[in-house]
Each structure stands twice: as structure tokens, then as C-alpha cells.
Design an enzyme around this catalytic site. Structure first.
Site, PDB file in Angstrom:
ATOM      1  N   GLY A 218       0.816  -1.194   0.000  1.00  0.00           N
ATOM      2  CA  GLY A 218       0.000   0.000   0.000  1.00  0.00           C
ATOM      3  C   GLY A 218       0.853   1.247   0.000  1.00  0.00           C
ATOM      4  CD  GLU A 259       1.765  -9.277   0.812  1.00  0.00           C
ATOM      5  OE1 GLU A 259       2.265 -10.386   1.031  1.00  0.00           O
ATOM      6  OE2 GLU A 259       0.550  -9.068   0.740  1.00  0.00           O
ATOM      7  NE  ARG A 298      -1.589   1.592 -12.477  1.00  0.00           N
ATOM      8  CZ  ARG A 298      -1.524   2.775 -11.903  1.00  0.00           C
ATOM      9  NH1 ARG A 298      -1.060   3.814 -12.583  1.00  0.00           N
ATOM     10  NH2 ARG A 298      -1.904   2.948 -10.672  1.00  0.00           N
ATOM     11  CE1 TYR A 302      -7.703  -0.435 -10.968  1.00  0.00           C
ATOM     12  CE2 TYR A 302      -5.512  -0.226 -11.928  1.00  0.00           C
ATOM     13  CZ  TYR A 302      -6.502  -0.999 -11.360  1.00  0.00           C
ATOM     14  OH  TYR A 302      -6.286  -2.335 -11.186  1.00  0.00           O
ATOM     15  CB  CYS A 328     -11.911   0.874 -32.850  1.00  0.00           C
ATOM     16  SG  CYS A 328     -10.939   1.193 -34.332  1.00  0.00           S
ATOM     17  CD  GLU A 329     -13.837  -0.291 -26.594  1.00  0.00           C
ATOM     18  OE1 GLU A 329     -14.363   0.153 -25.569  1.00  0.00           O
ATOM     19  OE2 GLU A 329     -13.708  -1.463 -26.892  1.00  0.00           O
TER      20      GLU A 329
END
Ligand SMILES: *Cc1c(COP(=O)(O)O)cnc(C)c1O
Length: 407
Positions: A218, A259, A298, A302, A328-329
Site C-alpha cells: 500500500g 509485499e 491504468r 483507474y 477503436c474505443e
């Protein structure tokens, strides 16, 4: 490594290309080791899912890191990279009992995050050491997609279920050797983290034969120029002191595990693309690069910010651009960005592209996934070839259709 090194790599290995600076990875690793120097038994387990190329895993092993894995395939990659099974922890979510049993057979540390599987696994394998992932219900960061410690999260065993957890452990006489938490991807407030640590300590007191406490990750790294990052040094100082004190209370010296994924590899990664088209509309100037969310998702998934620079014209006059892809988006990497004047053919670099970038890439639009290059001891090493049409066809099975009979 310099921008000129990046230009050379694009020249030699083609575009688009992911480049990872091993020195940055090593220095981030060392920062963590230094920050927690007060802990006598510290272990860093690199979270493989952030960037799982086997050469990166080997590099981590060389740094003396262990490995945090979330699938049996990541475990296999880790073993292939030379990690000892004991240096690997397996922290899955929502996998089958069967997969957990297979990984346990390999000698890898198992971490279980739900009561159903804990009871089944404990009944069948009471002697196998198991770590328990708890959910301390602490909100870390503001983004619900990457914050996994809150009350409605699917991760971990709720601390409100500790009585039931203890009953399962007692009934099965299973061997619990570690307690784990991983609250999410953004620790900004050290006090919030220390509060979660207290919950972990309280849980740990229920178990007599623990070997380690795993605080997950985190750690936030800066993505924006003016972003705040986790103050690792301050966290290290405070948590080390408290951890040492807890070990005295507990009566044995436990190992402290972290981690991190993002913290170790994010800033080491640079993604180089080439501008195909500069397109002016009534309101915007688009720079369209030879990439899209098939390579870097990302920003779209997000809302993540990745700093973008023009490598080909670094001292050009700055103008505002929306940098988009060729999929194509809608695949906007960044809108309204101030970037040195862009000409078609220029190379743009996206920063902080080490973590969750290539590892989330796909073949959408039947495009090839890019090459990956590791910058090591002043030299560029290809660590993944660019895909080819064979890779697109691989595993596809062609049916031979008979011509329709005419009525
Ligand atoms: C993804 C993950 C990590 C790594 O998180 P970062 O934000 O990349 O540091 C650590 N532990 C577990 C269990 C994870 O799923």
C-alpha cells in the site's frame, strides 16, 4: 538512465516498448531495507503481479527479495526464476481448494483469506502451516477500486469473524504460522496504517506459534509531479519500534514481512510510443500514438495519471494536447496535457510504467503486445520479444466449414 538512452532503445528495439531501469528498482528495495533497519528479521516479498517478467523476478531474487504471488501460475514463474518454495507466499482470493492444495504441495507458504476454505484445508491438511489474511476494516486511500480493506471488500477474513476463525483453528488443530493484511494501494496517512497494525497485533495474540506478521503493501509512489508519497522513512521508524515492542510482549522474535509491488517497480518503468497522427478538432489537439488500453490500461481503468513527455522535441514550445491511442474505443491516456510541441513521428514517453502496465496488457484489436527491455549495468537487454502474428493465431482453432448444400 537518461532520455537519450530511451531514444536509443526505441531505435534498437522498436516501438512501442516498455523499458525498466534496474537501478531504480534496486534503490527502492534498498530504501525499504534502510527504513526498517530497526527490525531484526525483515523480509521483502515482491508482489509479482505488478510486473511479472521472469527477468524482473530473477533480478528481485538477486536483490534477496522473496515473492508474493496470487495464482499458481505466478508461483510457477517464481520457481522458474529460481526462488526457493519457502521464499514464496501465495495469497489468492476466490480460488479453488484444489489450487491451494497444489500450491501447498510445492512447499510454498499458503495464505488463506476465507473461512470456508480455511476449514476445508485445515481438515484435510492440519500439519501444513497456513497464514491467515484478515481484513482490519481500515480505509486506505480514496479509490474504492484499489482499496481492499474496507467493510464490503471481498478480501480477507473480517476481524469480526475472529471467534469463528478461532473455532475452526481449534477444531481442525491446524497450524497457523502467520497473520497477514493488505489494505490497499495508497497509504498516505501513517497513523491509519499504524492503527491497522494494532489490529493485526491484537489478532496475532490469539495464536501461539506464529513465525511472521505480514503487513502487505500500500506504499504510494508519486505519479503527478506534485503528488505526495508514503513517507517510508517515518513509517519505518515508527512501525519498527512498535513491532519490536510487540515481539517482546508476544514472547518470540517474529519476522516482519512487506509485499510491495508498485513501490519497487512503478517508477523504474518507462513506456515509449510513437505519434502516428496529430489531429485537430474544433476544441482539442489530439496526439494519437501507436498504442492504447491494450498496452496501458491504468488511465482508463483507474483514472491514473501518467506523466507524458516528448522525447523527440524536449525543448520545444509547450502546447496543450490530449494524448490518445489507436484503439477503436475511447482510450485517453491524458487530456489537456502541456507537452513540448508534437510533430507526427515524435516519440512520447509515459512515466511510472513499471507496475500494472505490461502485466495488464492484452491483444485487444488483435494488436501485438510490446517488447520489454531491462536497463542493467548501463546496457539494454531485451527481456520480452515483441509479439508477432503467430502469437495472435496461437491457440486459435480453425474449423473447416463445408459449403452449404443448395436446396
Ligand atoms: C497486489 C498486492 C500487493 C502489492 O500491492 P502494491 O500496491 O503494488 O504495492 C501486495 N499484496 C497483495 C496480497 C496483493 O494482492
Amino acid at each position: 538512465m537518461t532520455n537519450n538512452d530511451l531514444l536509443d532503445i526505441a531505435e534498437n528495439f522498436g516501438k512501442p516498448v516498455y523499458v525498466y531501469d534496474s537501478e531504480k528498482i534496486a534503490s527502492q528495495y534498498q530504501r525499504l531495507i534502510d527504513a526498517f533497519a530497526g527490525v531484526s528479521d525483515l523480509r521483502i516479498n515482491y508482489a509479482a503481479k505488478a510486473l511479472s517478467n521472469i527477468s524482473i523476478l530473477k533480478f528481485m531474487r538477486q536483490l534477496d527479495s522473496g515473492l508474493d504471488t496470487v495464482s499458481i501460475q505466478e508461483v510457477r514463474l517464481g520457481l522458474a526464476a529460481g526462488f526457493e518454495p519457502q521464499a514464496i507466499i501465495y495469497t489468492p482470493n476466490g480460488v479453488s481448494l484444489n489450487e491451494i492444495e497444489e500450491v501447498a504441495k510445492m512447499g510454498v507458504q499458503i495464505n488463506i483469506d476465507n473461512l470456508s476454505l480455511l476449514e476445508q484445508f485445515g481438515t484435510r491438511h492440519p500439519k501444513t502451516p497456513v497464514c491467515i489474511r484478515i481484513n482490519p476494516h481500515v480505509m486506505a486511500g480514496g479509490n474504492d477500486n484499489i482499496s481492499v480493506g474496507h467493510i464490503d471488500s471481498k478480501f480477507g477474513i473480517s476481524i469480526h469473524q475472529i471467534p469463528h476463525l478461532l473455532r475452526i483453528v481449534e477444531n481442525t488443530a491446524m497450524n497457523i504460522n502467520g497473520i497477514h493484511m493488505h489494505t490497499g494501494s495508497d497509504i498516505l496517512d501513517i497513523d491509519v496504517f499504524l492503527h491497522a497494525a494494532e489490529i493485526l497485533f491484537d489478532t496475532a495474540k490469539h495464536f501461539k506459534a506464529l513465525e511472521f506478521l505480514d503487513f502487505g503493501s500500500g506504499f504510494k509512489v508519486p505519479y503527478h509531479n506534485n503528488d505526495i508519497e508514503t513517507n517510508i522513512e517515518e513509517l519505518g521508524e515508527k512501525l519498527s519500534a512498535r513491532f519490536t515492542e510487540f515481539c517482546l510482549e508476544y514472547g518470540s522474535e517474529l519476522q516482519l514481512i512487506f509485499e510491495p509491488g508498485k513501490f519497487l517497480v512503478s517508477q523504474a518503468g518507462h513506456f515509449i510510443t510513437q505519434v502516428n497522427v496529430v489531429k485537430q478538432t474544433t476544441s482539442t489537439v489530439f496526439a494519437q500514438v501507436d498504442s492504447g488500453f491494450n498496452h496501458l490500461i491504468r488511465p482508463m481503468l483507474y483514472g491514473s495519471h501518467h506523466h507524458i513527455e516528448n522525447l523527440s522535441n524536449p525543448s520545444g514550445k509547450e502546447r496543450f494536447y490530449s494524448v490518445v491511442g489507436y484503439i477503436c474505443e475511447t482510450d485517453t491516456f491524458g487530456s489537456n496535457r502541456k507537452i513540448a510541441e508534437i510533430t507526427e513521428g515524435d516519440l512520447l514517453v509515459f512515466r511510472n510504467c513499471g507496475a500494472y502496465c505490461f502485466s495488464m496488457a492484452s491483444n485487444y484489436n488483435s494488436r501485438y503486445r510490446p517488447a520489454e527491455v531491462l536497463w542493467y549495468q548501463g546496457q539494454a537487454h531485451l527481456i520480452r520479444k515483441r509479439e508477432t502474428f503467430e502469437d495472435i493465431m496461437n491457440n486459435q482453432v480453425e474449423i473447416v466449414f463445408k459449403p452449404q448444400m443448395q436446396a
